[in-house]
Design a protein around this motif. Structure first.
Motif, mmCIF file in Angstrom:
data_model
loop_
_atom_site.group_PDB
_atom_site.id
_atom_site.type_symbol
_atom_site.label_atom_id
_atom_site.label_comp_id
_atom_site.label_asym_id
_atom_site.label_seq_id
_atom_site.Cartn_x
_atom_site.Cartn_y
_atom_site.Cartn_z
ATOM 1 N N UNK A 178 0.855 -1.189 0.000
ATOM 2 C CA UNK A 178 0.000 0.000 0.000
ATOM 3 C C UNK A 178 0.887 1.233 0.000
ATOM 4 N N UNK A 179 0.650 2.113 -0.981
ATOM 5 C CA UNK A 179 1.504 3.290 -1.134
ATOM 6 C C UNK A 179 0.829 4.523 -0.563
ATOM 7 N N UNK A 180 1.609 5.265 0.190
ATOM 8 C CA UNK A 180 1.168 6.560 0.716
ATOM 9 C C UNK A 180 2.287 7.550 0.468
ATOM 10 N N UNK A 181 2.084 8.438 -0.504
ATOM 11 C CA UNK A 181 3.178 9.298 -0.928
ATOM 12 C C UNK A 181 4.281 8.436 -1.529
ATOM 13 N N UNK A 182 5.550 8.680 -1.186
ATOM 14 C CA UNK A 182 6.646 7.881 -1.737
ATOM 15 C C UNK A 182 6.990 6.657 -0.888
ATOM 16 N N UNK A 183 6.144 6.306 0.079
ATOM 17 C CA UNK A 183 6.443 5.177 0.959
ATOM 18 C C UNK A 183 5.461 4.035 0.742
ATOM 19 N N UNK A 184 5.899 2.807 1.112
ATOM 20 C CA UNK A 184 5.097 1.603 0.907
ATOM 21 C C UNK A 184 5.010 0.822 2.211
ATOM 22 N N UNK A 185 3.855 0.206 2.435
ATOM 23 C CA UNK A 185 3.653 -0.606 3.629
ATOM 24 C C UNK A 185 3.009 -1.921 3.227
ATOM 25 N N UNK A 190 -4.629 1.091 10.586
ATOM 26 C CA UNK A 190 -5.966 1.562 10.928
ATOM 27 C C UNK A 190 -5.995 3.086 10.946
ATOM 28 N N UNK A 191 -6.998 3.636 10.286
ATOM 29 C CA UNK A 191 -7.159 5.084 10.274
ATOM 30 C C UNK A 191 -6.363 5.803 9.210
ATOM 31 N N UNK A 192 -5.576 5.063 8.415
ATOM 32 C CA UNK A 192 -4.779 5.664 7.347
ATOM 33 C C UNK A 192 -5.410 5.317 6.009
ATOM 34 N N UNK A 193 -5.597 6.313 5.176
ATOM 35 C CA UNK A 193 -6.176 6.073 3.859
ATOM 36 C C UNK A 193 -5.058 5.899 2.840
ATOM 37 N N UNK A 194 -5.109 4.794 2.128
ATOM 38 C CA UNK A 194 -4.113 4.512 1.102
ATOM 39 C C UNK A 194 -4.762 4.669 -0.270
ATOM 40 N N UNK A 195 -4.146 5.489 -1.112
ATOM 41 C CA UNK A 195 -4.742 5.783 -2.408
ATOM 42 C C UNK A 195 -4.270 4.839 -3.514
ATOM 43 N N UNK A 196 -3.118 4.190 -3.297
ATOM 44 C CA UNK A 196 -2.515 3.369 -4.340
ATOM 45 C C UNK A 196 -2.200 1.985 -3.806
ATOM 46 N N UNK A 197 -2.537 0.960 -4.589
ATOM 47 C CA UNK A 197 -2.114 -0.395 -4.271
ATOM 48 C C UNK A 197 -1.081 -0.852 -5.278
#
Length: 204
Positions: A178-185, A190-197
């Motif tokens: 799951x990408x959030x900005x330039x980082x991946x997890x 919980x509570x974090x919205x991820x825009x990119x998979x």
């Protein structure tokens, strides 16, 4: 310069541009999976092909960048030429694509799924283009789901995380990030919205 669709042209953007950083991050993320003969489908202006070729020049034998936009490919040939990179014009949904391009050890496809009307056919093509033992790294923005309207003018639709995962189901191994900005997890918090998979899919 007026290209159809959404195009990232690094030389026209500030280095701190958020969208640019996200796109660059995806290519850096993919570099460990690059080896042998590689396909970058919907390569756009070609900056990613050039990045990959420079970073993985020892592991790479050939990189084919494919896009349906002749003007984008002309720009790529001019600005991002590399001895191991070949740019070709083709339609990602063409069922003859595997016969025309051959097979690849690794395939990269970033922010393409949301632009194609038939995402299943697109994934069928990618599966056939990938060698046994090969790796596909594919990303897409999350949204309301297949067939649902989106506020992005060039997007046909945006898949839900569940639909994206299901679309990758034919592969023998799938790692979802799951990408959030330039980082991946690996796991969404919980509570974090991820825009990119982004999925790393292996074909046995």
């Amino acid at each position: 310069m007026e290209w159809t669709g959404e195009r990232i042209i690094p030389k026209l953007l500030k280095p701190t541009n958020g969208m640019l950083l996200e796109h660059l991050a995806r290519y850096y993320f993919a570099t460990p999976y690059v080896r042998g003969r590689v396909l970058d489908i919907a390569c756009g202006s070609g900056y990613g092909c050039h990045m990959i070729a420079k970073d993985r020049k020892r592991e790479l034998t050939e990189l084919v960048g494919v896009d349906n936009d002749a003007e984008a490919l002309a720009y790529a040939n001019r600005e991002y030429n590399h001895q191991k990179v070949t740019y070709r014009q083709a339609d990602a949904l063409d069922p003859k694509l595997p016969e025309e391009l051959g097979v690849f050890d690794a395939i990269l496809s970033f922010e393409t799924l949301e632009h194609v009307a038939d995402d299943q056919l697109f994934m069928d093509n990618l599966y056939r283009l990938l060698k046994p033992g090969g790796t596909l790294v594919v990303s897409t923005p999350f949204g309301r789901g297949r067939g649902m309207p989106t506020s992005e003018p060039f997007h046909v639709h945006q898949l839900t995380p569940e639909e994206f995962h299901e679309l990758c189901g034919r592969f023998d191994r799938v790692e979802m990030f799951y990408q959030r900005g330039p980082t991946f997890e690996r796991e969404p918090r919980t509570g974090v919205r991820y825009f990119i998979g982004i999925a790393v899919c292996t074909k046995a």
